[in-house]
Write a protein that holds these residues in place. Structure first.
Motif, PDB file in Angstrom:
ATOM      1  N   THR A 172      -2.673  13.167  -3.621  1.00  0.00           N
ATOM      2  CA  THR A 172      -2.915  14.289  -2.725  1.00  0.00           C
ATOM      3  C   THR A 172      -2.940  15.564  -3.559  1.00  0.00           C
ATOM      4  O   THR A 172      -2.129  15.743  -4.465  1.00  0.00           O
ATOM      5  CB  THR A 172      -1.841  14.358  -1.615  1.00  0.00           C
TER       6      THR A 172
ATOM      7  N   TYR B  45       0.649  12.013  -7.203  1.00  0.00           N
ATOM      8  CA  TYR B  45       0.578  10.588  -6.887  1.00  0.00           C
ATOM      9  C   TYR B  45       1.978  10.046  -6.595  1.00  0.00           C
ATOM     10  O   TYR B  45       2.924  10.326  -7.345  1.00  0.00           O
ATOM     11  CB  TYR B  45      -0.005   9.806  -8.054  1.00  0.00           C
TER      12      TYR B  45
ATOM     13  N   TRP C 230       0.512   2.268  -6.601  1.00  0.00           N
ATOM     14  CA  TRP C 230       0.110   3.676  -6.614  1.00  0.00           C
ATOM     15  C   TRP C 230      -0.695   4.037  -5.379  1.00  0.00           C
ATOM     16  O   TRP C 230      -1.473   3.216  -4.867  1.00  0.00           O
ATOM     17  CB  TRP C 230      -0.753   3.957  -7.844  1.00  0.00           C
ATOM     18  N   GLY C 231      -0.500   5.280  -4.952  1.00  0.00           N
ATOM     19  CA  GLY C 231      -1.364   5.821  -3.915  1.00  0.00           C
ATOM     20  C   GLY C 231      -2.594   6.472  -4.527  1.00  0.00           C
ATOM     21  O   GLY C 231      -2.738   6.506  -5.757  1.00  0.00           O
ATOM     22  N   GLN C 232      -3.450   7.004  -3.668  1.00  0.00           N
ATOM     23  CA  GLN C 232      -4.687   7.645  -4.116  1.00  0.00           C
ATOM     24  C   GLN C 232      -4.467   9.096  -4.532  1.00  0.00           C
ATOM     25  O   GLN C 232      -5.343   9.701  -5.152  1.00  0.00           O
ATOM     26  CB  GLN C 232      -5.737   7.583  -3.009  1.00  0.00           C
TER      27      GLN C 232
ATOM     28  N   HIS D   1       0.858  -1.191   0.000  1.00  0.00           N
ATOM     29  CA  HIS D   1       0.000   0.000   0.000  1.00  0.00           C
ATOM     30  C   HIS D   1       0.884   1.228   0.000  1.00  0.00           C
ATOM     31  O   HIS D   1       1.930   1.267   0.656  1.00  0.00           O
ATOM     32  CB  HIS D   1      -0.909   0.008   1.228  1.00  0.00           C
TER      33      HIS D   1
ATOM     34  N   ARG E 155      -3.052  17.016  -8.959  1.00  0.00           N
ATOM     35  CA  ARG E 155      -3.099  15.946  -7.979  1.00  0.00           C
ATOM     36  C   ARG E 155      -1.779  15.177  -8.101  1.00  0.00           C
ATOM     37  O   ARG E 155      -1.390  14.788  -9.202  1.00  0.00           O
ATOM     38  CB  ARG E 155      -4.291  15.018  -8.202  1.00  0.00           C
TER      39      ARG E 155
END
Length: 125
Positions: free
Chosen positions: A119, A95, A115-117, A3, A93
């Protein structure tokens, strides 16, 4: 399962600085190449900066060279991106990505496994 979690986005005035952080769980981050991408509405995702597993080599997009620094903070188990002298083009955004075979794959998002969501960063005048 790996994650990826980003933090540190927000609003900043043009000319200011911002630091984004990325933490990885489910794997040792020093076993992974890592990178930052950004995406504006209606545009494709573009690489900003990347770093090798042990942090010995770094790559930057031409648009941020001289105004961004990617680094690993091993004592915090994080990877960070510090951007200075921000302009409105930095509004996007952001990532965090990890797990490419080669950190040089900064300009090919398909090479990155995790990958993250994201910010959000907003730069205002």
């Amino acid at each position: 399962q790996v994650h990826v979690l980003e933090s540190g986005g927000g609003s900043v005035q043009a000319g200011g600085s911002l630091t984004l952080s990325c933490a990885v769980s489910g794997a040792d981050d020093d076993e992974l190449t890592m990178a930052w991408f950004r995406q504006r509405p209606g545009e494709e995702r573009r690489g900003v900066a990347s770093i090798t597993e042990v942090g010995g080599a770094k790559w930057y997009a031409d648009s941020v060279k001289g105004r961004a620094e990617i680094s690993r903070r091993r004592y915090e188990n994080k990877m960070v991106l510090t951007m200075t002298n921000l302009n409105k083009d930095a509004t996007a955004r952001y990532y965090c990505a990890a797990g490419a075979l080669w950190a040089q794959h900064l300009h090919d998002p398909s090479k990155w496994k995790f990958w993250g969501q994201g910010t959000q960063v907003i730069v205002s005048s």
